[in-house]
Enzyme design. Sequence first.
Site, PDB file in Angstrom:
ATOM      1  N   HIS A  14       0.846  -1.201   0.000  1.00  0.00           N
ATOM      2  CA  HIS A  14       0.000   0.000   0.000  1.00  0.00           C
ATOM      3  C   HIS A  14       0.875   1.242   0.000  1.00  0.00           C
ATOM      4  O   HIS A  14       2.101   1.158   0.068  1.00  0.00           O
ATOM      5  CB  HIS A  14      -0.964   0.003   1.203  1.00  0.00           C
ATOM      6  CG  HIS A  14      -0.346   0.423   2.506  1.00  0.00           C
ATOM      7  ND1 HIS A  14      -1.066   0.978   3.531  1.00  0.00           N
ATOM      8  CD2 HIS A  14       0.936   0.383   2.953  1.00  0.00           C
ATOM      9  CE1 HIS A  14      -0.262   1.251   4.549  1.00  0.00           C
ATOM     10  NE2 HIS A  14       0.955   0.889   4.235  1.00  0.00           N
ATOM     11  N   CYS A  33       5.757   6.177   4.393  1.00  0.00           N
ATOM     12  CA  CYS A  33       4.535   5.487   3.948  1.00  0.00           C
ATOM     13  C   CYS A  33       3.917   6.150   2.724  1.00  0.00           C
ATOM     14  O   CYS A  33       3.041   5.576   2.074  1.00  0.00           O
ATOM     15  CB  CYS A  33       3.513   5.422   5.077  1.00  0.00           C
ATOM     16  SG  CYS A  33       3.938   4.175   6.293  1.00  0.00           S
ATOM     17  N   HIS A  39       5.031   0.151  -0.581  1.00  0.00           N
ATOM     18  CA  HIS A  39       5.787  -0.677   0.362  1.00  0.00           C
ATOM     19  C   HIS A  39       4.820  -1.718   0.919  1.00  0.00           C
ATOM     20  O   HIS A  39       3.609  -1.591   0.751  1.00  0.00           O
ATOM     21  CB  HIS A  39       6.393   0.175   1.489  1.00  0.00           C
ATOM     22  CG  HIS A  39       5.347   0.792   2.372  1.00  0.00           C
ATOM     23  ND1 HIS A  39       4.689   1.946   2.040  1.00  0.00           N
ATOM     24  CD2 HIS A  39       4.825   0.390   3.552  1.00  0.00           C
ATOM     25  CE1 HIS A  39       3.822   2.251   2.991  1.00  0.00           C
ATOM     26  NE2 HIS A  39       3.868   1.313   3.914  1.00  0.00           N
ATOM     27  N   HIS A  41       3.521  -4.811   3.946  1.00  0.00           N
ATOM     28  CA  HIS A  41       3.460  -5.223   5.351  1.00  0.00           C
ATOM     29  C   HIS A  41       3.069  -6.690   5.430  1.00  0.00           C
ATOM     30  O   HIS A  41       2.351  -7.196   4.577  1.00  0.00           O
ATOM     31  CB  HIS A  41       2.411  -4.412   6.120  1.00  0.00           C
ATOM     32  CG  HIS A  41       2.762  -2.973   6.265  1.00  0.00           C
ATOM     33  ND1 HIS A  41       3.721  -2.517   7.140  1.00  0.00           N
ATOM     34  CD2 HIS A  41       2.278  -1.875   5.636  1.00  0.00           C
ATOM     35  CE1 HIS A  41       3.814  -1.201   7.043  1.00  0.00           C
ATOM     36  NE2 HIS A  41       2.957  -0.770   6.136  1.00  0.00           N
ATOM     37  N   ASP A  79      -4.524 -10.838   0.177  1.00  0.00           N
ATOM     38  CA  ASP A  79      -3.189 -11.428   0.210  1.00  0.00           C
ATOM     39  C   ASP A  79      -2.452 -11.243  -1.122  1.00  0.00           C
ATOM     40  O   ASP A  79      -2.990 -11.565  -2.187  1.00  0.00           O
ATOM     41  CB  ASP A  79      -3.304 -12.920   0.541  1.00  0.00           C
ATOM     42  CG  ASP A  79      -1.956 -13.526   0.887  1.00  0.00           C
ATOM     43  OD1 ASP A  79      -1.096 -12.798   1.443  1.00  0.00           O
ATOM     44  OD2 ASP A  79      -1.752 -14.723   0.604  1.00  0.00           O
ATOM     45  N   HIS A  80      -1.230 -10.725  -1.020  1.00  0.00           N
ATOM     46  CA  HIS A  80      -0.388 -10.434  -2.192  1.00  0.00           C
ATOM     47  C   HIS A  80      -1.020  -9.442  -3.154  1.00  0.00           C
ATOM     48  O   HIS A  80      -0.782  -9.485  -4.363  1.00  0.00           O
ATOM     49  CB  HIS A  80       0.018 -11.730  -2.915  1.00  0.00           C
ATOM     50  CG  HIS A  80       1.031 -12.528  -2.154  1.00  0.00           C
ATOM     51  ND1 HIS A  80       0.725 -13.190  -0.987  1.00  0.00           N
ATOM     52  CD2 HIS A  80       2.335 -12.730  -2.373  1.00  0.00           C
ATOM     53  CE1 HIS A  80       1.805 -13.791  -0.537  1.00  0.00           C
ATOM     54  NE2 HIS A  80       2.810 -13.523  -1.347  1.00  0.00           N
ATOM     55  N   GLU A 125      -0.141  -4.317  11.845  1.00  0.00           N
ATOM     56  CA  GLU A 125       0.578  -3.867  10.646  1.00  0.00           C
ATOM     57  C   GLU A 125       2.052  -4.234  10.759  1.00  0.00           C
ATOM     58  O   GLU A 125       2.707  -4.584   9.772  1.00  0.00           O
ATOM     59  CB  GLU A 125       0.418  -2.354  10.499  1.00  0.00           C
ATOM     60  CG  GLU A 125       1.151  -1.762   9.312  1.00  0.00           C
ATOM     61  CD  GLU A 125       1.028  -0.247   9.267  1.00  0.00           C
ATOM     62  OE1 GLU A 125      -0.008   0.237   8.802  1.00  0.00           O
ATOM     63  OE2 GLU A 125       1.973   0.438   9.717  1.00  0.00           O
TER      64      GLU A 125
END
Length: 136
Positions: A14, A33, A39, A41, A79-80, A125
Amino acid sequence: MVYLTRVEHFNAAHKLYNPAWDEARNEEVFGKCANQNWHGHNYELYVTVKGDPDPDTGFVFDVKRLSTLIREQVVEKLDHRNLNMDVDFMQGKMCSTENLAIAIWKELQPALPASVQLHCIKLYETPRIYVEYFGE
Ligand code: NI
């Protein structure tokens, strides 16, 4: 009343960037961020439901079924993925962990049977930063 928690995991990318602000303001508020090139998490998702143990099973809820519901309703969509670009229920929102926890609640809650109530979405996070949402 017993509280039952299932933990699931997903990775996602995100950025935190408010398009109404200029670059300098975004950097000032969001720091790294706001990085244009994203980037990621490693999110840890704790879903807590509450209810009375069933007299026949002794369970508040079948944890395998809970895991399947969380995966189908939420994890497979996250996810991913890139939260800003790929996830329909995050469109038009700031992709903060706070907003993600609220959105996860809204996706999951209608899928749960009436015998059990959603109590908390707790979303890590990082190992040292998490948010909790109780539906209000
Ligand atoms: Ni981030």
